[in-house]
Motif scaffolding. Structure first.
Motif, mmCIF file in Angstrom:
data_model
loop_
_atom_site.group_PDB
_atom_site.id
_atom_site.type_symbol
_atom_site.label_atom_id
_atom_site.label_comp_id
_atom_site.label_asym_id
_atom_site.label_seq_id
_atom_site.Cartn_x
_atom_site.Cartn_y
_atom_site.Cartn_z
ATOM 1 N N MET A 127 0.826 -1.202 0.000
ATOM 2 C CA MET A 127 0.000 0.000 0.000
ATOM 3 C C MET A 127 0.861 1.253 0.000
ATOM 4 S SD MET A 127 -3.044 -0.789 -0.434
ATOM 5 C CE MET A 127 -3.573 0.922 -0.283
ATOM 6 N N ASN A 128 2.017 1.216 0.665
ATOM 7 C CA ASN A 128 2.942 2.358 0.618
ATOM 8 C C ASN A 128 3.392 2.610 -0.816
ATOM 9 O OD1 ASN A 128 2.820 2.733 3.389
ATOM 10 N ND2 ASN A 128 4.677 1.557 3.800
ATOM 11 N N SER A 129 3.668 1.548 -1.559
ATOM 12 C CA SER A 129 4.055 1.709 -2.961
ATOM 13 C C SER A 129 2.925 2.333 -3.775
ATOM 14 C CB SER A 129 4.442 0.351 -3.563
ATOM 15 O OG SER A 129 5.627 -0.144 -2.997
ATOM 16 N N VAL A 130 1.691 1.912 -3.511
ATOM 17 C CA VAL A 130 0.545 2.470 -4.229
ATOM 18 C C VAL A 130 0.395 3.955 -3.922
ATOM 19 C CG1 VAL A 130 -1.966 2.395 -4.454
ATOM 20 C CG2 VAL A 130 -0.669 0.265 -4.347
ATOM 21 N N ILE A 131 0.455 4.317 -2.651
ATOM 22 C CA ILE A 131 0.277 5.716 -2.248
ATOM 23 C C ILE A 131 1.388 6.593 -2.810
ATOM 24 C CG2 ILE A 131 0.230 7.281 -0.275
ATOM 25 C CD1 ILE A 131 -1.041 4.989 1.339
ATOM 26 N N ILE A 132 2.631 6.155 -2.634
ATOM 27 C CA ILE A 132 3.767 6.970 -3.064
ATOM 28 C C ILE A 132 3.881 6.989 -4.584
ATOM 29 C CG2 ILE A 132 6.282 7.124 -3.009
ATOM 30 C CD1 ILE A 132 6.150 5.988 -0.154
ATOM 31 N N GLY A 133 3.713 5.845 -5.234
ATOM 32 C CA GLY A 133 3.862 5.777 -6.687
ATOM 33 C C GLY A 133 2.810 6.590 -7.420
ATOM 34 N N PHE A 134 1.540 6.341 -7.116
ATOM 35 C CA PHE A 134 0.474 7.059 -7.804
ATOM 36 C C PHE A 134 0.377 8.507 -7.330
ATOM 37 C CE2 PHE A 134 -0.772 2.704 -8.696
ATOM 38 C CZ PHE A 134 -1.255 2.788 -9.981
ATOM 39 N N GLY A 135 0.686 8.757 -6.048
ATOM 40 C CA GLY A 135 0.652 10.139 -5.554
ATOM 41 C C GLY A 135 1.702 11.007 -6.228
ATOM 42 N N SER A 136 2.928 10.503 -6.339
ATOM 43 C CA SER A 136 3.984 11.282 -6.994
ATOM 44 C C SER A 136 3.714 11.434 -8.483
ATOM 45 C CB SER A 136 5.338 10.599 -6.779
ATOM 46 O OG SER A 136 5.365 9.319 -7.383
ATOM 47 N N THR A 137 3.125 10.421 -9.110
ATOM 48 C CA THR A 137 2.801 10.527 -10.537
ATOM 49 C C THR A 137 1.747 11.585 -10.786
ATOM 50 O OG1 THR A 137 3.344 8.181 -10.889
ATOM 51 C CG2 THR A 137 1.964 9.253 -12.539
ATOM 52 N N ALA A 138 0.707 11.610 -9.954
ATOM 53 C CA ALA A 138 -0.342 12.622 -10.116
ATOM 54 C C ALA A 138 0.214 14.027 -9.904
ATOM 55 C CB ALA A 138 -1.476 12.347 -9.121
ATOM 56 N N LEU A 139 1.011 14.216 -8.849
ATOM 57 C CA LEU A 139 1.589 15.540 -8.593
ATOM 58 C C LEU A 139 2.548 15.942 -9.699
ATOM 59 C CD1 LEU A 139 1.851 17.918 -6.648
ATOM 60 C CD2 LEU A 139 3.645 16.652 -5.440
ATOM 61 N N CYS A 140 3.298 14.977 -10.218
ATOM 62 C CA CYS A 140 4.240 15.266 -11.297
ATOM 63 C C CYS A 140 3.503 15.675 -12.569
ATOM 64 C CB CYS A 140 5.107 14.042 -11.550
ATOM 65 S SG CYS A 140 6.515 14.341 -12.624
#
Length: 312
Positions: A108-121
């Motif tokens: 879940m940490n990978s999901v939050i960090i991966g998709f969160g950083s992609t959306a912000l980027c």
């Protein structure tokens, strides 16, 4: 002088098809072996010579998602009958399940960090790319080169400064810190890719919208963004793949609360040593979200790669 384009012969087509199929088999072989290992028993996974076919079992997935302890015959008898199929698998190996493993949290940490950083980027990268494409920015070429140069720097060169900075700011082992870091690393790639896509969108579309009474933001939101959707989707795939697979910063800056799956999977150890089926199962499960994301956007990815290749 005129040139005629001839249709390739059936033999040429067959040879090209055979090359593509052969390349696909060679490329997919390691992935298929990992998936198959996840369904093997620990003994079959390390057997020599290697077993291509073996009796399938879900022991690797049970070991991945649970914590187990060795139990004597008396302890197994005292525990009573297993309540479900995965407890039965653990009992067959002389173990009892003591609770869930930490893999679910790391995933879940990978999901939050991966998709969160992609959306912000994507948000920041689209805005910056639009500004570089449409406005007169002082020192534009120098700024673009500086942004690109941050991508050329190897992670190990900035690992210690980032670690000290994160420690002073209290961002070590936090979701916010990793999202900001991956966004900063991916931003250069997103700006350069998205600028190329926006450059291909005729500026006359926006001028017509402005004449019709649209504001600059409305023209950007209703005209540019729909036209750039292909580029945004393909860029998002590349950014997510980096954030999803990143290992060096995750090892250095996380240890528990925000640790992602890549640094956790190699530490999976069974009750009698390295549990290779559980490691393979963890890698297989870890592939699923980014694979689904890529498949859903595959049409945009293909169009994005070829966008601008043919001009009228």
């Amino acid at each position: 002088m005129s040139f005629s384009v001839t249709e390739p012969s059936s033999r040429t087509k067959w040879f090209a098809g055979a090359l593509v199929v052969g390349y696909a088999i060679i490329t997919l072989m390691p992935l298929l072996w990992i998936i198959a290992t996840g369904f093997k028993s620990p003994a079959d996974s390390i057997s020599y010579p290697p077993k291509v076919f073996s009796e399938p079992t879900l022991e690797g997935y049970v070991n991945l998602f649970t914590e187990r302890t060795r139990a004597t015959a008396g302890m197994l008898e005292e525990a009573g009958e297993p309540k479900n199929w995965y407890e039965q698998i653990a009992r067959d190996r002389g173990s009892v399940i003591s609770g869930p493993s930490r893999y679910g949290q790391r995933f879940m940490n990978s999901v939050i960090i991966g998709f969160g950083s992609t959306a912000l980027c994507m948000i920041l990268g689209t805005a910056a790319a639009y500004a570089f494409s449409r406005f007169r920015v002082p020192f534009k070429d120098d700024l673009l080169f500086f942004i690109l140069s941050t991508r050329m720097m190897p992670p190990i060169a900035v690992a210690i400064p980032i670690f000290l900075m994160f420690r002073n700011l209290g961002l070590n082992d936090t979701h916010l810190g990793m999202i900001l870091l991956y966004t900063a690393v991916n931003l250069s790639l997103s700006v350069w890719l998205l600028k190329g896509f926006i450059d291909e969108i005729p500026i006359e579309y926006e001028e017509a919208a402005l004449i019709d009474g649209y504001t600059r933001f409305q023209a950007f939101y209703k005209v540019v963004l729909p036209q750039a959707a292909t580029g945004i989707a393909s860029t998002a795939i590349f950014c997510l793949i980096f954030a999803w697979n990143e290992y060096a910063f995750a090892v250095l800056l996380t240890s528990g609360t925000a640790q992602t799956a890549p640094p956790f999977i190699p530490t999976i150890i069974g009750v009698s040593g390295k549990d290779w089926p559980a490691v393979a199962a963890g890698a297989t499960v870890f592939l699923i979200p980014v694979m689904i994301f890529t498949i859903l956007l595959r049409k945009h990815l293909l169009r994005g790669i070829t966008f601008g290749a043919v001009r009228k």
